[in-house]
Design a protein around this motif. Structure first.
Motif, short mmCIF file in Angstrom:
data_model
loop_
_atom_site.label_atom_id
_atom_site.label_comp_id
_atom_site.label_asym_id
_atom_site.label_seq_id
_atom_site.Cartn_x
_atom_site.Cartn_y
_atom_site.Cartn_z
N ALA A 49 6.91 6.40 -79.26
CA ALA A 49 6.96 5.03 -79.78
C ALA A 49 5.68 4.78 -80.56
O ALA A 49 4.68 5.50 -80.38
CB ALA A 49 7.11 4.02 -78.64
N LYS A 104 11.68 5.33 -79.41
CA LYS A 104 11.95 4.01 -78.85
C LYS A 104 10.89 3.03 -79.34
O LYS A 104 9.80 3.43 -79.76
CB LYS A 104 11.96 4.05 -77.32
N PRO A 105 11.20 1.73 -79.27
CA PRO A 105 10.19 0.74 -79.68
C PRO A 105 8.97 0.74 -78.77
O PRO A 105 7.86 0.44 -79.22
CB PRO A 105 10.95 -0.59 -79.59
N GLU A 106 9.16 1.06 -77.47
CA GLU A 106 8.07 1.05 -76.51
C GLU A 106 8.23 2.23 -75.56
O GLU A 106 9.36 2.66 -75.27
CB GLU A 106 8.06 -0.24 -75.68
N VAL A 108 7.16 2.00 -72.44
CA VAL A 108 7.57 1.28 -71.24
C VAL A 108 7.89 -0.14 -71.70
O VAL A 108 7.07 -0.82 -72.30
CB VAL A 108 6.48 1.30 -70.13
N THR A 109 9.11 -0.58 -71.45
CA THR A 109 9.65 -1.77 -72.10
C THR A 109 9.21 -3.06 -71.43
O THR A 109 9.56 -3.33 -70.28
CB THR A 109 11.18 -1.71 -72.15
N ARG A 111 8.59 -5.86 -73.97
CA ARG A 111 8.94 -6.77 -75.07
C ARG A 111 7.90 -7.88 -75.19
O ARG A 111 8.22 -9.07 -75.24
CB ARG A 111 10.35 -7.35 -74.89
N THR A 165 13.95 -5.72 -63.55
CA THR A 165 13.49 -4.93 -64.70
C THR A 165 12.06 -5.35 -65.01
O THR A 165 11.63 -6.47 -64.70
CB THR A 165 14.35 -5.17 -65.95
N THR A 167 10.78 -6.14 -67.79
CA THR A 167 10.69 -7.26 -68.73
C THR A 167 10.62 -8.60 -68.01
O THR A 167 10.09 -9.57 -68.56
CB THR A 167 11.90 -7.27 -69.70
N ARG A 194 2.99 1.40 -66.03
CA ARG A 194 3.39 -0.01 -66.11
C ARG A 194 2.18 -0.93 -65.97
O ARG A 194 2.12 -1.98 -66.61
CB ARG A 194 4.45 -0.32 -65.05
N LYS A 197 0.21 -1.61 -69.21
CA LYS A 197 0.78 -2.64 -70.07
C LYS A 197 0.70 -4.02 -69.40
O LYS A 197 0.42 -5.02 -70.06
CB LYS A 197 2.23 -2.30 -70.43
#
Length: 346
Positions: A49, A104-106, A108-109, A111, A165, A167, A194, A197
């Motif tokens: 990413a 992928k955009p990230e 670890v997602t 957003r 999740t 997010t 995680r 972030k």
């Protein structure tokens, strides 16, 4: 690079890696990385990413060493992956079925674009220093993992965000943490990614001092003596071990084959638990039960034919797909029958 690979005479070397770094050119790099892995018969998953790299792969020691040299020294990343969190281990059998290099955009997602660990991150705390930090009364301790992970084990006094999740962690911060009140926040997760972030996100929201456990729970369980440990229970891991305890010894937890929820001994003693079919967390989900029953049937048939060991993962995935389609068809027929019966009464 110094390897911490156990000196066992095993044929496969496993590399787990993550690094937050500025990688705007990952789309251009992906083909070369995929080709290198394919040429070395490396298998596993690497996620690329713009914010970095994350993944676990396995191959012969020579192939993994060549991949590491390309990632950290000679390849298209240059020196941008220097200082990556890398863990090596050994395996007697290839633990993966195929190789995937995903964009992928990230990695670890969350957003939350404002969370950028490559620019701003919390203070790393070594496992040996973790107990002293979390025992302080002025420190708020937060488990950043999801509810099913926390349910197997966590640190004493840790707050559980009850997320399903990652997010959802943003909502937890908004409703339960206050930078004006919570001056010092310490966080932890399975392997550390995680928390990097999450700590960056808290700093972007105005929290003054944010700490996170370097290497995560896994590193803590590896290096902190059990007699000194403040971690109670087992740590969920995302492979067939399900969970590990102190010394990274395989734990007692198992997975429900219907809903994939980790199960403790108490869960397995519940009347709703039926091995391979259902558990207390999915006891009312008939579609999952039907899928689990079909999967078990297919695996038994494959075992009788002697062909199951494409790898259980492949057998499970194929059985899951067939069972899911069958369960969906049966559910559709039931809905149509109910609608017809209702219309007939009018």
């Amino acid at each position: 690079m110094t390897s911490n690979l156990p000196q066992d005479d095993l044929p496969y070397k496993v590399m787990a890696i993550y690094k937050f770094a500025d990688l705007p050119d990952v789309e251009a790099i992906q083909p070369a990385l995929a080709q290198l892995c394919a040429g070395g018969e490396i298998k596993g998953t690497l996620i690329l990413a713009p914010e970095g790299i994350n993944g676990t792969v396995a191959g012969t020691p020579a192939a993994i060493d060549a991949l590491a040299e390309w990632l950290f020294e000679t390849g298209a990343f240059g020196d941008r992956l220097a200082g990556a969190e890398v863990k090596y281990s050994a395996a007697s059998e290839m633990p993966f079925l195929r190789m995937k290099v995903r964009l992928k955009p990230e990695i670890v997602t969350l957003r939350a674009p404002e969370a950028n660990p490559a620019k701003t991150v919390g203070t790393y705390v070594e496992p040996a220093d973790w107990n002293g930090l979390i025992e302080r009364n002025d420190v708020v301790l937060v488990d950043t993992r999801n509810d099913y992970e926390v349910g197997l084990g966590t640190f004493s006094r840790a707050l559980d965000p009850k997320t399903q999740t990652f997010t959802e962690f943003k909502d937890y911060v908004e409703t339960h943490l206050d930078p004006a009140r919570d001056k010092k926040v310490a966080m932890f997760c399975t392997g550390g990614i995680r928390c990097e972030k999450a700590s960056s996100y808290l700093l972007s929201r105005g929290f003054e001092e944010v700490f996170h456990l370097k290497g995560g729970i896994l590193k803590y369980l590896e290096v902190v003596p059990e007699a000194e440990s403040r971690f109670a229970g087992e740590c969920f891991v995302f492979d067939e071990r399900v969970a590990v305890g102190h010394g990274l010894v395989e734990g007692d937890a198992t997975l429900c084959r219907a809903c994939r929820h980790p199960l403790t001994a108490a869960d397995r003693a519940d009347p709703a638990y039926h091995e391979g079919v259902s558990c207390p967390y999915c006891e009312h989900d008939e579609a999952k039960h039907a899928a689990a029953q079909e999967r078990q049937k297919q695996m038994e048939l494959a075992e009788k034919r002697g062909g199951a060991h494409l790898g259980d993962g492949a057998a499970v995935a194929a059985a899951d797909a067939r069972a899911r389609k069958r369960a969906e068809a049966e559910a559709s027929r039931a809905r149509n029958a109910a609608a017809a019966a209702k219309a007939a009464k009018r």
